[in-house]
Design an enzyme around this catalytic site. Structure first.
Site, PDB file in Angstrom:
ATOM      1  N   CYS A 101       0.831  -1.209   0.000  1.00  0.00           N
ATOM      2  CA  CYS A 101       0.000   0.000   0.000  1.00  0.00           C
ATOM      3  C   CYS A 101       0.859   1.250   0.000  1.00  0.00           C
ATOM      4  O   CYS A 101       0.349   2.355  -0.073  1.00  0.00           O
ATOM      5  CB  CYS A 101      -0.910   0.027   1.212  1.00  0.00           C
ATOM      6  SG  CYS A 101      -2.225  -1.160   1.114  1.00  0.00           S
ATOM      7  N   ILE A 102       2.155   1.097   0.141  1.00  0.00           N
ATOM      8  CA  ILE A 102       3.013   2.282   0.219  1.00  0.00           C
ATOM      9  C   ILE A 102       4.076   2.248  -0.880  1.00  0.00           C
ATOM     10  O   ILE A 102       4.768   1.267  -1.040  1.00  0.00           O
ATOM     11  CB  ILE A 102       3.724   2.411   1.587  1.00  0.00           C
ATOM     12  CG1 ILE A 102       2.693   2.275   2.708  1.00  0.00           C
ATOM     13  CG2 ILE A 102       4.412   3.756   1.700  1.00  0.00           C
ATOM     14  CD1 ILE A 102       3.306   1.964   4.038  1.00  0.00           C
TER      15      ILE A 102
END
Lengths: 102, 161
Positions: A101-102
């Site tokens: 997600c990053i």
């Protein structure tokens, strides 16, 4: 499922990622890149080789990690692969899509 | 006229109005996640959200321990001196474990990823902040009207944090 890429029959998942890296070669990579409207330059290849090495050593890939790699910074990564760089680059490199997600 | 038949998201306009760590991270992760998917993203920092852009404040943001039932901490306990700092310290430790960047590094990632960073003019005036007080990657100080203009187009979604 099976798909013919650059005249080679390869196994891909529903999103088009190769499921067996052994079926990958540079022509397969170039063809997947062309589908994403990317012409691979030597700089692209440096990044792709880095991603493949990271995958080989079982590192979880994230934008942050790529940015800290010393191989490419985040800005250039987006310039090389403008649309969804991590997703696109891993697909071209023949490695799984990172679940990050990053 | 409509080419966007699948209702694909083309751009996320995210308004950050809060300066608590958990809200700032939520907005940043959403903006960065959009870029990672090939979706454009813009962030509008207003009211306490501006703290996440303020050079001297952005490294001192805290999680809210009071009025936050999900902390599972009695409100009176959460209000004790040092409690917020302690909870923040614990959360930051956990975040580092999952490869979450700190606020400044996250701003740099967003900026390098092409996320537009806008500061709200009204809130800037209210807090007496100057553009020099803000992180240098800020694109501009704009009005809410400017922000709406930026939001024009098909497949644009707006989110308030």
């Amino acid at each position: 499922m099976e798909k013919t890429i650059a005249g080679k029959i390869v196994n891909v998942n529903e999103e088009g990622y190769l499921t067996d890296f052994n079926q990958w070669n540079e022509e397969v990579g170039s063809t997947i890149a062309a589908e994403a409207s990317i012409t691979l330059s030597p700089r692209h290849w440096e990044v792709l080789k880095y991603l493949q090495n990271e995958h080989k050593s079982q590192q979880a890939l994230s934008i942050r990690r790529v940015g800290k790699s010393g191989v490419v910074d985040i800005k250039e990564f987006y310039q090389l692969f403008p649309v969804a760089p991590l997703k696109t680059a891993t697909k071209i490199a023949g490695i799984p899509k990172p679940a990050s997600c990053i | 006229m409509s080419e966007n038949k699948n209702g694909e998201i083309k751009k996320m306009m995210i308004i950050l109005s809060k300066g608590t760590l958990e809200n700032v991270y939520a907005a940043f992760v959403l903006a960065n996640g959009a870029r990672m998917e090939g979706i454009e993203a813009e962030l509008f920092f207003t009211f306490f959200g501006l703290e996440a852009l303020h050079k001297k404040k952005l490294e001192h943001l805290h999680v809210a321990t009071v009025g936050n039932p999900a902390m599972h901490m009695p409100t009176m306990l959460g209000g004790l001196p040092g409690m917020e700092a302690l909870a923040t310290h614990m959360m930051k430790k956990e975040m580092e474990k999952i490869d979450m960047p700190d606020i400044l590094e996250f701003l740099e990632i967003l900026s390098a990823s092409g996320v537009k960073l806008w500061a709200c003019k009204l809130a800037m005036d209210m807090f007496h902040y100057k553009k020099e007080d803000l992180y240098e990657g800020v694109d501009d100080v704009i009005t809410v009207g400017d922000f709406y203009k930026q939001s024009a187009g098909e497949g644009v979604h707006m989110l308030f944090v």
